[in-house]
Design a protein around this motif. Structure first.
Motif, mmCIF file in Angstrom:
data_model
loop_
_atom_site.group_PDB
_atom_site.id
_atom_site.type_symbol
_atom_site.label_atom_id
_atom_site.label_comp_id
_atom_site.label_asym_id
_atom_site.label_seq_id
_atom_site.Cartn_x
_atom_site.Cartn_y
_atom_site.Cartn_z
ATOM 1 N N ARG A 1 0.841 -1.210 0.000
ATOM 2 C CA ARG A 1 0.000 0.000 0.000
ATOM 3 C C ARG A 1 0.870 1.252 0.000
ATOM 4 O O ARG A 1 0.608 2.230 -0.716
ATOM 5 N N GLY A 2 1.947 1.223 0.787
ATOM 6 C CA GLY A 2 2.869 2.367 0.816
ATOM 7 C C GLY A 2 3.546 2.584 -0.519
ATOM 8 O O GLY A 2 3.685 3.721 -0.988
ATOM 9 N N ASP A 3 3.978 1.471 -1.160
ATOM 10 C CA ASP A 3 4.618 1.581 -2.479
ATOM 11 C C ASP A 3 3.664 2.194 -3.502
ATOM 12 O O ASP A 3 4.085 2.940 -4.386
ATOM 13 N N ALA A 4 2.380 1.845 -3.382
ATOM 14 C CA ALA A 4 1.373 2.345 -4.325
ATOM 15 C C ALA A 4 0.845 3.732 -3.937
ATOM 16 O O ALA A 4 0.053 4.319 -4.671
ATOM 17 N N ARG A 5 1.281 4.220 -2.775
ATOM 18 C CA ARG A 5 0.853 5.539 -2.276
ATOM 19 C C ARG A 5 -0.664 5.641 -2.147
ATOM 20 O O ARG A 5 -1.285 6.599 -2.603
ATOM 21 N N LEU A 6 -1.210 4.627 -1.531
ATOM 22 C CA LEU A 6 -2.655 4.596 -1.310
ATOM 23 C C LEU A 6 -2.956 4.745 0.172
ATOM 24 O O LEU A 6 -2.206 4.246 1.026
ATOM 25 N N SER A 7 -4.056 5.382 0.483
ATOM 26 C CA SER A 7 -4.548 5.393 1.851
ATOM 27 C C SER A 7 -5.258 4.070 2.111
ATOM 28 O O SER A 7 -5.570 3.322 1.169
ATOM 29 N N GLN A 8 -5.505 3.777 3.368
ATOM 30 C CA GLN A 8 -6.260 2.562 3.677
ATOM 31 C C GLN A 8 -7.649 2.607 3.045
ATOM 32 O O GLN A 8 -8.131 1.595 2.538
ATOM 33 N N ALA A 9 -8.236 3.799 3.045
ATOM 34 C CA ALA A 9 -9.580 3.932 2.472
ATOM 35 C C ALA A 9 -9.555 3.669 0.972
ATOM 36 O O ALA A 9 -10.443 2.996 0.420
ATOM 37 N N GLU A 10 -8.526 4.180 0.288
ATOM 38 C CA GLU A 10 -8.435 3.983 -1.154
ATOM 39 C C GLU A 10 -8.168 2.514 -1.485
ATOM 40 O O GLU A 10 -8.734 1.958 -2.431
ATOM 41 N N LEU A 11 -7.299 1.875 -0.691
ATOM 42 C CA LEU A 11 -7.049 0.448 -0.909
ATOM 43 C C LEU A 11 -8.328 -0.349 -0.679
ATOM 44 O O LEU A 11 -8.637 -1.268 -1.444
ATOM 45 N N ALA A 12 -9.075 0.012 0.341
ATOM 46 C CA ALA A 12 -10.335 -0.688 0.618
ATOM 47 C C ALA A 12 -11.288 -0.561 -0.561
ATOM 48 O O ALA A 12 -11.923 -1.547 -0.963
ATOM 49 N N ARG A 13 -11.387 0.655 -1.129
ATOM 50 C CA ARG A 13 -12.281 0.867 -2.275
ATOM 51 C C ARG A 13 -11.842 0.027 -3.460
ATOM 52 O O ARG A 13 -12.643 -0.679 -4.069
ATOM 53 N N ARG A 14 -10.537 0.074 -3.773
ATOM 54 C CA ARG A 14 -10.030 -0.677 -4.930
ATOM 55 C C ARG A 14 -10.077 -2.189 -4.693
ATOM 56 O O ARG A 14 -10.232 -2.963 -5.638
ATOM 57 N N GLU B 1 -4.564 -11.690 -2.473
ATOM 58 C CA GLU B 1 -4.235 -11.466 -3.879
ATOM 59 C C GLU B 1 -4.980 -10.251 -4.424
ATOM 60 O O GLU B 1 -4.412 -9.441 -5.181
ATOM 61 N N ARG B 2 -6.227 -10.091 -4.032
ATOM 62 C CA ARG B 2 -7.018 -8.944 -4.488
ATOM 63 C C ARG B 2 -6.450 -7.622 -3.945
ATOM 64 O O ARG B 2 -6.319 -6.641 -4.674
ATOM 65 N N LEU B 3 -6.087 -7.600 -2.669
ATOM 66 C CA LEU B 3 -5.537 -6.390 -2.065
ATOM 67 C C LEU B 3 -4.181 -6.022 -2.675
ATOM 68 O O LEU B 3 -3.921 -4.860 -2.984
ATOM 69 N N LEU B 4 -3.349 -7.016 -2.859
ATOM 70 C CA LEU B 4 -2.042 -6.737 -3.466
ATOM 71 C C LEU B 4 -2.200 -6.312 -4.924
ATOM 72 O O LEU B 4 -1.487 -5.427 -5.407
ATOM 73 N N GLY B 5 -3.152 -6.928 -5.627
ATOM 74 C CA GLY B 5 -3.429 -6.530 -7.005
ATOM 75 C C GLY B 5 -3.882 -5.086 -7.085
ATOM 76 O O GLY B 5 -3.515 -4.355 -8.009
ATOM 77 N N ALA B 6 -4.665 -4.662 -6.083
ATOM 78 C CA ALA B 6 -5.114 -3.265 -6.033
ATOM 79 C C ALA B 6 -3.939 -2.318 -5.830
ATOM 80 O O ALA B 6 -3.996 -1.144 -6.180
ATOM 81 N N CYS B 7 -2.854 -2.825 -5.287
ATOM 82 C CA CYS B 7 -1.625 -2.034 -5.093
ATOM 83 C C CYS B 7 -0.631 -2.262 -6.229
ATOM 84 O O CYS B 7 0.541 -1.888 -6.125
ATOM 85 N N GLU B 8 -1.094 -2.919 -7.313
ATOM 86 C CA GLU B 8 -0.254 -3.231 -8.474
ATOM 87 C C GLU B 8 0.937 -4.124 -8.098
ATOM 88 O O GLU B 8 2.059 -3.934 -8.557
ATOM 89 N N HIS B 9 0.657 -5.108 -7.244
ATOM 90 C CA HIS B 9 1.631 -6.132 -6.876
ATOM 91 C C HIS B 9 1.023 -7.489 -7.215
ATOM 92 O O HIS B 9 -0.190 -7.668 -7.125
ATOM 93 N N ASP B 10 1.873 -8.430 -7.593
ATOM 94 C CA ASP B 10 1.440 -9.806 -7.805
ATOM 95 C C ASP B 10 1.837 -10.638 -6.595
ATOM 96 O O ASP B 10 2.890 -10.408 -5.985
#
Length: 202
Positions: free
Chosen positions: A11-24, A48-57
């Motif tokens: 999430r930090g690498d993707a520069r997302l807030s917890q709220a944004e990660l939750a939405r994605r 896998e879904r959460l990491l995918g939302a952060c553009e990680h595999d």
């Protein structure tokens, strides 16, 4: 890294807030917070879904279980090479330390799982800078492979894994006859002579 740390770092690498990660990631912000704190652990599909939302595999791997802190023969050889190359200790002290590493390997090997045992001897150790120990490492790999009823790795037959003249590890010539009679055949094959009981410490 644990699952909580993986999610937080991604999430930090993707520069997302917890709220944004939750939405994605199609979940809620409290759920993300719980995952990141370790209060809850997501299933594989959710992770896998959460990491995918952060553009990680997500990549899973299975690692053979070894005794905690166990070093493979490759790692032991690297330590020996570093010690032999350094000038902090006398050659005799470096040799004693190297023997301690070699003899201590027995405990780690025997306390590891069956797949872990194979992993501890599989990788070819680098040359240490001392041909005697290069041969002794091969003898150890063969001895413990035989003990565990697994195939010895092919690297044990490399020309650099045999030493001449023979090396009697004991520094007392009076013990040479005893050592000769009690050296495992796999060590003798490599030109290294040491009594089997050095690997049977209590």
């Amino acid at each position: 890294m644990d699952v909580a740390g993986l999610i937080k770092r991604a999430r930090g690498d993707a520069r997302l807030s917890q709220a944004e990660l939750a939405r994605r990631g199609r979940t809620t912000q409290p759920a993300v917070a719980a995952y990141e704190s370790g209060a809850k652990t997501p299933g594989i599909a959710t992770l896998e879904r959460l990491l995918g939302a952060c553009e990680h595999d997500l990549a899973l791997s299975a690692v053979p279980r070894v005794r905690r802190g166990a070093a493979s023969l490759r790692q032991i050889a690297e330590q020996m090479r570093e010690d032999f190359a350094g000038d902090r200790r006398s050659p005799k002290q470096s040799e004693r330390d190297a023997l301690r590493l070699l003899f201590g390997f027995a405990d780690d090997f025997r306390a590891s799982s069956e797949p872990g045992k194979a992993a501890l001897i599989a990788e070819e150790p680098p040359l240490t800078g001392d041909p005697r120990f290069d041969a002794a490492l091969a003898g150890a790999a063969e001895l413990f492979a035989s003990e565990a009823a697994i195939h010895a790795p092919q690297w044990v037959d490399a020309p650099a894994r045999f030493v001449e003249p023979w090396w009697f590890v004991s520094t007392r010539p009076a013990f040479d006859a005893y050592t000769l009679a009690h050296t495992p055949a796999v060590f003798a094959r490599h030109g290294v002579f040491l009594a089997r009981e050095v690997f049977d410490r209590v």
